[in-house]
Design a protein around this motif. Structure first.
Motif, PDB file in Angstrom:
ATOM      1  N   ASP A 244       0.052  11.557   3.651  1.00 10.23           N
ATOM      2  CA  ASP A 244       0.470  13.490   2.866  1.00 10.23           C
ATOM      3  C   ASP A 244       1.774  14.139   3.554  1.00 10.23           C
ATOM      4  N   ASP A 245       1.519  13.862   4.745  1.00  2.00           N
ATOM      5  CA  ASP A 245       2.277  14.691   5.912  1.00  2.00           C
ATOM      6  C   ASP A 245       3.429  14.139   4.823  1.00  2.00           C
ATOM      7  N   ALA A 246       3.798  12.950   5.098  1.00  2.00           N
ATOM      8  CA  ALA A 246       4.827  11.787   4.513  1.00  2.00           C
ATOM      9  C   ALA A 246       5.410  12.154   3.544  1.00  2.00           C
ATOM     10  N   ALA A 247       4.878  12.353   2.666  1.00  2.00           N
ATOM     11  CA  ALA A 247       4.907  12.644   1.317  1.00  2.00           C
ATOM     12  C   ALA A 247       5.922  13.915   0.927  1.00  2.00           C
ATOM     13  N   LYS A 248       5.255  14.961   1.459  1.00  2.00           N
ATOM     14  CA  LYS A 248       5.734  16.330   1.354  1.00  2.00           C
ATOM     15  C   LYS A 248       7.238  16.249   2.369  1.00  2.00           C
ATOM     16  N   ALA A 249       7.216  15.501   3.116  1.00  2.00           N
ATOM     17  CA  ALA A 249       8.360  15.936   3.627  1.00  2.00           C
ATOM     18  C   ALA A 249       9.512  14.520   3.128  1.00  2.00           C
ATOM     19  N   LEU A 250       8.289  14.243   2.362  1.00  2.00           N
ATOM     20  CA  LEU A 250       9.848  12.830   1.419  1.00  2.00           C
ATOM     21  C   LEU A 250      10.271  13.683  -0.167  1.00  2.00           C
ATOM     22  N   GLY A 251       9.695  15.393  -0.355  1.00  2.00           N
ATOM     23  CA  GLY A 251       9.943  15.661  -1.448  1.00  2.00           C
ATOM     24  C   GLY A 251       8.675  16.376  -2.289  1.00  2.00           C
ATOM     25  N   ALA A 252       7.945  15.900  -2.144  1.00  2.00           N
ATOM     26  CA  ALA A 252       6.471  16.599  -2.893  1.00  2.00           C
ATOM     27  C   ALA A 252       6.415  17.935  -2.041  1.00  2.00           C
ATOM     28  N   SER A 253       6.203  18.860  -3.017  1.00  2.00           N
ATOM     29  CA  SER A 253       5.778  20.336  -2.955  1.00  2.00           C
ATOM     30  C   SER A 253       3.762  20.629  -2.620  1.00  2.00           C
ATOM     31  N   GLY A 254       4.105  19.629  -2.936  1.00  2.00           N
ATOM     32  CA  GLY A 254       2.199  19.711  -2.451  1.00  2.00           C
ATOM     33  C   GLY A 254       1.451  18.599  -2.630  1.00  2.00           C
ATOM     34  N   PRO A 255      -0.051  18.638  -2.824  1.00  2.00           N
ATOM     35  CA  PRO A 255      -0.739  17.649  -2.669  1.00  2.00           C
ATOM     36  C   PRO A 255      -0.818  16.590  -4.102  1.00  2.00           C
TER      37      PRO A 255
ATOM     38  N   ASP B 251       0.944  -1.412   0.372  1.00  2.00           N
ATOM     39  CA  ASP B 251      -0.295   0.016   0.190  1.00  2.00           C
ATOM     40  C   ASP B 251       0.721   1.481   0.058  1.00  2.00           C
ATOM     41  N   LYS B 252       0.332   1.800  -1.249  1.00  2.20           N
ATOM     42  CA  LYS B 252       1.190   3.284  -0.842  1.00  2.20           C
ATOM     43  C   LYS B 252       1.448   3.936   0.062  1.00  2.20           C
ATOM     44  N   SER B 253       0.768   4.318   1.242  1.00  4.22           N
ATOM     45  CA  SER B 253       0.955   5.062   1.873  1.00  4.22           C
ATOM     46  C   SER B 253       1.207   4.075   2.919  1.00  4.22           C
ATOM     47  N   TRP B 254       1.518   3.199   3.034  1.00  9.19           N
ATOM     48  CA  TRP B 254       2.068   2.358   4.449  1.00  9.19           C
ATOM     49  C   TRP B 254       3.992   2.689   3.923  1.00  9.19           C
ATOM     50  N   LEU B 255       4.115   2.536   1.946  1.00  6.42           N
ATOM     51  CA  LEU B 255       5.607   3.145   2.193  1.00  6.42           C
ATOM     52  C   LEU B 255       5.700   3.740   2.292  1.00  6.42           C
ATOM     53  N   LEU B 256       5.353   5.100   2.394  1.00  4.31           N
ATOM     54  CA  LEU B 256       5.462   6.299   2.784  1.00  4.31           C
ATOM     55  C   LEU B 256       5.923   6.534   3.888  1.00  4.31           C
ATOM     56  N   VAL B 257       5.560   6.070   4.655  1.00  2.45           N
ATOM     57  CA  VAL B 257       5.181   6.101   6.761  1.00  2.45           C
ATOM     58  C   VAL B 257       6.376   5.438   6.923  1.00  2.45           C
ATOM     59  N   GLN B 258       6.821   4.047   6.032  1.00  2.93           N
ATOM     60  CA  GLN B 258       7.813   3.064   6.729  1.00  2.93           C
ATOM     61  C   GLN B 258       9.271   4.263   5.851  1.00  2.93           C
ATOM     62  N   ALA B 259       9.141   4.658   4.855  1.00  8.38           N
ATOM     63  CA  ALA B 259      10.228   5.476   4.764  1.00  8.38           C
ATOM     64  C   ALA B 259      10.513   7.364   4.996  1.00  8.38           C
ATOM     65  N   LEU B 260       9.435   7.812   5.432  1.00  7.80           N
ATOM     66  CA  LEU B 260       9.995   8.769   6.724  1.00  7.80           C
ATOM     67  C   LEU B 260      10.706   8.548   7.376  1.00  7.80           C
ATOM     68  N   ALA B 261       9.590   7.248   8.334  1.00  3.86           N
ATOM     69  CA  ALA B 261      10.316   6.574  10.308  1.00  3.86           C
ATOM     70  C   ALA B 261      11.721   5.714   9.694  1.00  3.86           C
ATOM     71  N   ARG B 262      12.251   5.423   8.929  1.00  9.75           N
ATOM     72  CA  ARG B 262      13.348   5.220   8.638  1.00  9.75           C
ATOM     73  C   ARG B 262      14.295   6.318   8.129  1.00  9.75           C
ATOM     74  N   ARG B 263      14.205   7.205   7.246  1.00  5.43           N
ATOM     75  CA  ARG B 263      14.844   8.260   7.403  1.00  5.43           C
ATOM     76  C   ARG B 263      14.804   9.371   8.692  1.00  5.43           C
ATOM     77  N   ASP B 264      13.963  10.229   9.674  1.00  5.85           N
ATOM     78  CA  ASP B 264      14.028  10.929  10.229  1.00  5.85           C
ATOM     79  C   ASP B 264      13.582  10.349  11.714  1.00  5.85           C
ATOM     80  N   HIS B 265      13.572   8.925  11.981  1.00  9.05           N
ATOM     81  CA  HIS B 265      13.701   8.560  13.213  1.00  9.05           C
ATOM     82  C   HIS B 265      14.878   7.324  12.982  1.00  9.05           C
ATOM     83  N   GLY B 266      14.811   6.460  12.289  1.00  5.98           N
ATOM     84  CA  GLY B 266      16.125   5.388  11.861  1.00  5.98           C
ATOM     85  C   GLY B 266      15.391   4.225  12.080  1.00  5.98           C
TER      86      GLY B 266
END
Length: 330
Positions: A208-219, A142-157
């Motif tokens: 959407d929060d994860a997407a912006k943190a990972l490089g998206a400029s908007g929704p 699921d895309k939402s799950w993958l985006l949250v995973q990516a943010l958790a790895r980058r920002d929280h290890g």
């Protein structure tokens, strides 16, 4: 027998009228558009509004809504040519194009899922999810799950799948288990999240929060109206008519609370729950230029591909050109 000039003119007029009456009158028939949707999906809310207010007729199309039991069935029907259009995500469209297909999409909604926890939960950040039991709807890709995973790895290890007890399930079941207190947190589709919000839950982090943190400029629209390039090329006015009708339906849903009250039986919600669904739907109405959305989707593609791998995107290193309908992305 002599016929007067006046009588002759009268006969001529009658004859001319008869000739004109015998000629076919030009009638501009509405073009049929067959769209496949899930019977109880959120897309039905917009399409019901569109049909109820005859916005398809106003834009010279005849929208036929074909209901399916599951998303896979709609995908197969579109690929087989049994229907003209479905609603699905841009990653699937990109993969189809990368593998030789000609699908393309028009943005439908930027509303996405979120990780939800009970209002009184001690979980305050993504890092707090470690060693917790998380329910995830939509499966491991699921895309939402993958985006949250990516943010958790980058920002929280934190590697969420490894650090948490993750269980997958159907969206209604995941929400039910959350309400019963059997899960510490859940990641569900946006409308299930909205219902949870109305029943004592809060958003920990949205995709959407994860997407912006990972490089998206908007929704970025998670879903779009998907159709074949060839069909669009053969029927450009039909596609434009549908896009305009869809936009008009969204505008009505954006401004009219009464329209949501009318839709309440279809949505199966009332009171605070209906209001929360209304507000989250409105927040998800695409408002950015399509070219900007397409650009951000390309950035997120790399993030998703890095985590989901070939199972998610196939072998394509980039989002396929034309994933977003070029007519609108110019």
């Amino acid at each position: 027998m002599m016929i007067s000039r006046r009588a002759t003119l009268r006969l001529a007029a009658v004859g001319a009228a008869a000739i004109l009456a015998s000629k076919p009158v030009a009638v501009f028939a509405a073009a049929k558009v067959r769209i496949g949707v899930l019977k109880f999906g959120t897309v039905s809310w917009e399409l019901d509004t569109l049909k109820r207010h005859k916005l398809d007729e106003a834009n010279r199309i005849d929208l036929e809504i074909v209901y399916f039991a599951g998303e896979d069935a709609t995908n197969v029907a579109l690929l087989a040519g049994a229907i003209d259009m479905i609603v699905t995500d841009w990653l699937w469209v990109s993969r189809q194009r990368s593998e030789g297909g000609d699908l393309t999409l028009v943005p439908y909604s930027t509303a996405v899922g979120a990780i939800m926890v009970k209002e009184e939960s001690p979980i305050r950040t993504v890092a707090d999810l470690k060693e917790k039991k998380i329910g995830v709807a939509g499966g491991p890709l699921d895309k939402s799950w993958l985006l949250v995973q990516a943010l958790a790895r980058r920002d929280h290890g934190v590697d969420l799948p490894a650090a948490c007890d993750v269980v997958f399930g159907a969206p209604p079941l995941i929400s039910e288990k959350a309400m019963q207190g059997e899960l510490d947190a859940v990641l569900n589709f946006w409308h299930f999240c909205a219902r949870l919000e109305a029943n004592g839950f809060r958003r920990l982090i949205g995709a959407d929060d994860a997407a912006k943190a990972l490089g998206a400029s908007g929704p970025v629209s998670a879903l779009g109206y998907v159709f074949h390039d060839q069909w669009a090329n053969d029927n450009p006015d039909v596609v434009r008519g549908f896009v305009k009708a869809s936009k008009q339906a969204k505008e009505l849903l954006a401004r009219s609370d009464d329209e949501w009250l009318r839709l309440a039986p279809l949505i199966r919600a009332e009171g605070k729950e209906l209001e929360k669904l209304r507000d989250r739907y409105r927040q998800g109405i695409p408002r950015r230029p399509v070219a900007e959305e397409a650009g951000d989707a390309g950035k997120l593609y790399h993030v998703l591909a890095a985590i989901g791998g070939e199972k998610l995107v196939g072998r394509a290193p980039e989002m396929a050109p034309g994933t977003f309908w070029p007519e609108l992305a110019k």
